[in-house]
Design an enzyme around this catalytic site. Structure first.
Site, mmCIF file in Angstrom:
data_model
loop_
_atom_site.group_PDB
_atom_site.id
_atom_site.type_symbol
_atom_site.label_atom_id
_atom_site.label_comp_id
_atom_site.label_asym_id
_atom_site.label_seq_id
_atom_site.Cartn_x
_atom_site.Cartn_y
_atom_site.Cartn_z
ATOM 1 N N CYS A 71 -6.215 1.742 6.102
ATOM 2 C CA CYS A 71 -6.680 0.438 6.648
ATOM 3 C C CYS A 71 -5.950 0.014 7.791
ATOM 4 O O CYS A 71 -5.002 0.760 8.371
ATOM 5 C CB CYS A 71 -6.358 -0.608 5.499
ATOM 6 S SG CYS A 71 -4.917 -1.369 5.386
ATOM 7 N N CYS A 94 -2.039 -0.442 7.566
ATOM 8 C CA CYS A 94 -1.320 0.944 7.438
ATOM 9 C C CYS A 94 -1.465 1.694 8.673
ATOM 10 O O CYS A 94 -0.503 2.419 9.109
ATOM 11 C CB CYS A 94 -1.907 1.643 6.279
ATOM 12 S SG CYS A 94 -1.370 0.963 4.612
ATOM 13 N N HIS A 148 0.676 -1.165 0.144
ATOM 14 C CA HIS A 148 -0.039 0.094 0.163
ATOM 15 C C HIS A 148 0.747 1.144 0.164
ATOM 16 O O HIS A 148 2.167 1.203 0.529
ATOM 17 C CB HIS A 148 -0.916 0.067 1.222
ATOM 18 C CG HIS A 148 -1.851 -1.048 1.187
ATOM 19 N ND1 HIS A 148 -3.167 -1.193 2.265
ATOM 20 C CD2 HIS A 148 -2.174 -2.134 0.511
ATOM 21 C CE1 HIS A 148 -3.790 -2.083 1.968
ATOM 22 N NE2 HIS A 148 -3.274 -2.719 0.702
ATOM 23 N N GLU A 195 1.048 3.664 1.613
ATOM 24 C CA GLU A 195 1.508 4.282 3.053
ATOM 25 C C GLU A 195 2.660 3.321 3.607
ATOM 26 O O GLU A 195 3.648 3.984 4.072
ATOM 27 C CB GLU A 195 0.314 3.987 4.067
ATOM 28 C CG GLU A 195 -0.990 5.021 3.749
ATOM 29 C CD GLU A 195 -2.139 4.248 3.208
ATOM 30 O OE1 GLU A 195 -1.599 3.631 2.172
ATOM 31 O OE2 GLU A 195 -2.958 4.109 3.721
#
Length: 156
Positions: free
Chosen positions: A76, A79, A46, A48
């Site tokens: 999420c 993260c 992801h 992040e």
């Protein structure tokens, strides 16, 4: 947030869920990336996670004190956990994610008083632009029909 949105657009062009992140260090350096889960066949890639890893490696420290993370979609659980573990003090995100967001939507992991670090959170900066990118991306994937809303497919 403009740089994060530009990264999200780049990710969309490459077939990734359009989420971009920028981590700004106290000295002004910034670390920028977008989702790369499909490209790398890595469910943890992801935006992040990518900027947190890159910054920690570059700075030689897992603690990212005094940094600010800008991201186009509410992080999420994975993260949000990484944000807390990296001790990032400030998070700014654009669009809320009612299906997977863990910074106020489903839960609020980054501000849970039981943890040893709490993150200052600002929500909604450029939310319409970020939401529009996501809606357009998912509508195109569905051939222009169905619910174009944010989903946890490929995530934030």
């Amino acid at each position: 947030m403009d740089r994060a949105l530009a990264e999200a657009r780049l990710g969309a062009e490459r077939g990734e869920v359009p989420v971009g992140a920028v981590l700004v260090a106290p000295d002004g350096r910034s670390f920028v990336d977008h989702n790369r889960t499909r490209e790398l066949s890595d469910p943890t890639a992801h935006a992040e996670m990518r900027v947190i890893r890159t910054a920690a490696e570059s700075l030689g420290d897992w603690r990212l004190l005094d940094h600010t993370l800008y991201v186009t979609l509410e992080p999420c659980a994975m993260c949000a956990g990484a944000i807390v573990l990296a001790r990032i003090p400030r998070l700014v995100f654009a669009a809320a994610d009612p299906k997977a967001g863990m910074c106020g939507s489903l839960e609020n992991l980054v501000q849970d008083s039981r943890l040893n670090h709490s993150v200052a959170v600002e929500r909604g900066l450029a939310a319409d632009q970020a939401s529009g990118l996501l809606k357009a991306f998912f509508a195109a994937r569905r051939g222009g029909s169905g619910n174009p809303g944010v989903t946890s497919d490929g995530g934030a």
